[in-house]
Scaffold this motif. Structure first.
Motif: not given
Ligand code: PRX
Length: 621
Positions: A477-482, A431-433
């Motif tokens: 953590k990785r967010d919606e922008d990667g 998952e991206l996020v």
């Protein structure tokens, strides 16, 4: 059968194009072989080169008279000085000849235990010139720590100062070396660079004055032709267990990644004046104060002092004085200056600045904003660079002026770096996020090749937790922008002011105190240092005067490791929370220290559940 590469064809093309921008005496036969399963990765195998020709000789035609090093002394009333690329080249050759004269040959280890003066940088390059391996020990480590590193690396020669200036203090480095080397048979020679003129003892036949020796040394020294995978340096760093480990970096891969990442992350221009405030005793001082700038022909600033001496305006004065265009510093330094108020940096226009950098620990959003507004005047991008002693160079970072910034985020990986998140069971999170443990999927050129003298420990520490992956020890953590945001260590390593300290090392030191039965050390939130050291200690006798004991414990830690590992808080407790099998539950202690009492979890299964309430009641601060 010859080993295969772990890289895609696209990455192979990329790295060979990058490598082609450097100077080689002979090009490589294979670009990359090996992976994280065999832990025998090689880069540019078969190539021959000397890194100092890339740092110095190849610049002489166009940059001979350009400043290579600007030296800003501890005392602002002492004149700053500089060395051009031409002068640095001569100085390095001369120092290299001095080392040769003292019997140093290709493959020998030379240790540096010095303050921040140009001789330190010249010395490292002199080693590289003749193929000797340098190992720098930070001057804040104790003689006992130094001895451990000298013993492990089997260094034949050490270069030190009589004393080092740090603010209003002088650290008597030479006498600390004397203490460290008692009965150490592997070390043959001590070279002393005079700086503070404090009294020192010189042992005939072993100790030599640098100034005396250097004056007779020739100003030219040919560059030793080295193999790509020959060692360049060993640098010791703490881990979650055992004694500090010496990470070994090899020449070509380190050069290619460090040179390229410096250029890209900071978007280097010909007239930049680059100031990295780290000490050369840490990896940042190796990669982005020394090698990165010199590989790119960039002027690098070397500062002997500390941020708040003689006043908290010192950083901003130095920026104005030398017209610094890029400042690369640590969140701790920013927070320590932030507390004196924004008026101080606000009174300096610092018009020369164009990029700001941060390294060593997670930068909190408040410090990021302060740095951006009051230092960068809302005009300078901040590159929050994530990397490690092991990675050799920057791995995740914005590219200045190119990547869209998000405060307190290291953002995106550099090209050629493939970070992934893994859950505690070792499953890759697609998952991206997501939040998880930060791993790297494929080799990159500047990854350390081994732990000096202990390859098995290297495999165990970095490549066994998650099979086939390099495990960083960090959570992210990785967010919606990667974009990645590094949340900090997930192992038993504390990051104090950006310096890595292993809890096991501190506990071992505390336990040396005769009153102590056992101890458990955890990181605690600290407004300036990021993390401080909190020690829980049980004693073998009843002591009325705990203050004295606390002082004795701090003194013991200072003696064994050095002042940087001194606990910020010591709590004497009756018992430590343990599982029925006797394992100390550091997780519970961490929650107590972080004041996260709701998440302590079930304590009823502990061997001694009663101690938890008592510890909470007696908590310091
Ligand atoms: O926890 C990460 C933190 O520093 C650790 C590496 O420490 P060291 O080997 O001493 O190298 C420091 C200088 C590169 C990492 O595992 N760290 C480093 N940079 C960042 C960081 N944490 C968050 N953000 C960063 N930019």
């Amino acid at each position: 059968m010859p080993k295969q590469t772990a890289l895609t064809p696209e990455l192979q093309t990329y790295w060979s194009e990058v490598a082609n921008t450097f100077f080689w005496k002979k090009k490589w036969e294979s670009l990359q072989t090996g992976d994280f399963n065999d832990v025998d990765f090689k880069w540019f195998n078969g190539a021959r080169l000397n890194i100092t020709e890339n740092c110095l000789d190849r610049h002489l035609e166009k940059r001979r008279n350009k400043k290579a090093i600007i030296f800003e002394p501890n005392n602002p009333n002492e004149a700053a000085s500089f060395l051009t690329f031409g002068e640095l080249h001569l100085s390095v050759c001369r120092f290299a000849n001095l080392l040769k004269k003292k019997g140093i040959k290709k493959g020998d280890v030379v240790c540096f235990y010095m303050g921040m003066t140009p001789e330190l940088m010249i010395g490292l390059l002199a080693c590289a010139r003749i193929g000797a391996i340098h190992t720098v020990v930070f001057g804040g480590f104790s003689p006992q720590s130094l001895r451990g590193r000298l013993d492990d690396s089997k260094a034949k020669l050490i270069v030190t100062h009589d004393g080092a200036y740090r603010g209003d203090k002088v650290t008597p480095l030479k006498s600390m070396v004397d203490e460290a080397v008692i009965d150490l048979t592997t070390l043959e020679t001590i070279i002393v660079v005079k700086r503070t003129n404090n009294p020192i003892e010189m042992k005939a036949g072993r100790d030599f004055d640098y100034a005396e020796l250097i004056k007779d040394c020739d100003l030219y020294c040919p560059a030793q032709e080295m193999e790509a995978e020959d060692p360049l340096f060993i640098l010791y760093t703490s881990g979650s267990t055992g004694k500090p480990k010496g990470l070994l970096h090899t020449i070509a891969g380190y050069m290619v990644h460090v040179g390229k990442s410096f250029k890209d992350v900071f978007q280097i221009k010909e007239n930049d004046i680059f100031w990295c405030t780290a000490d050369i005793g840490w990896i940042t001082g190796h990669s982005y104060l020394t090698y990165g700038p010199l590989l790119n022909g960039t002027t690098t600033v070397m500062f002997e002092g500390i941020p708040n001496y003689p006043t908290p305006a010192r950083f901003w004065e130095v920026i104005e004085k030398h017209k610094i265009s890029i400042l690369y510093t640590a969140p701790t330094a920013i927070r320590s200056l932030e507390k004196f108020g924004p008026e101080i940096p606000e009174s300096f226009p610092m018009k020369s600045l164009r990029v700001l950098g941060s390294v060593g620990e997670p930068i909190n959003e408040e410090a990021w904003q302060w740095y951006h507004k009051h230092v960068g005047k809302n005009q300078c991008p901040i590159v929050d660079t994530w990397w490690q002693t092991e990675t050799g160079g920057i791995m995740i970072s914005p590219l200045a002026g190119i990547t869209k910034l998000k405060p307190a985020h290291a953002t995106l990986p550099l090209k050629g770096v493939e970070p992934i998140l893994v859950d505690d069971k070792g499953n890759i999170i697609n998952e991206l996020v997501a939040t998880g443990n930060l791993c790297i999927k494929t080799p990159w050129p500047s990854l350390a090749r081994t732990i000096y003298g202990d390859h098995e420990r290297f495999i165990q520490t970095y490549f066994s937790t998650y099979k086939g992956l390099y495990f960083t020890g960090d959570g992210a953590k990785r967010d919606e922008d990667g974009y990645f945001r590094i949340t900090g260590r997930v192992d038993d390593v504390i990051n104090v002011s950006g310096h890595r300290i292993g809890t096991a090392e501190v506990e071992e030191a505390i336990n040396e105190n005769p009153h102590v039965t056992e101890s458990a050390v955890v990181g605690m939130p600290h407004p300036i240092k990021g993390q401080g050291i909190y020690a829980f200690v049980t004693c073998n006798d009843h002591l009325d005067n705990t203050e004295e004991l606390e002082k004795a414990i701090r003194d013991t830690v200072t003696k064994i490791i050095g002042p940087i590992a001194k606990p910020d808080a010591i709590q004497i407790v009756e018992g430590l929370p343990k599982t029925r099998s006797g394992k100390i539950m550091r997780r519970i202690l961490r929650k107590i220290v972080e004041n996260d009492l709701d998440n302590i979890g079930d304590t009823s299964t502990l061997l001694n559940p009663d101690c938890v309430d008592k510890i909470i009641k007696g908590k310091k601060n």
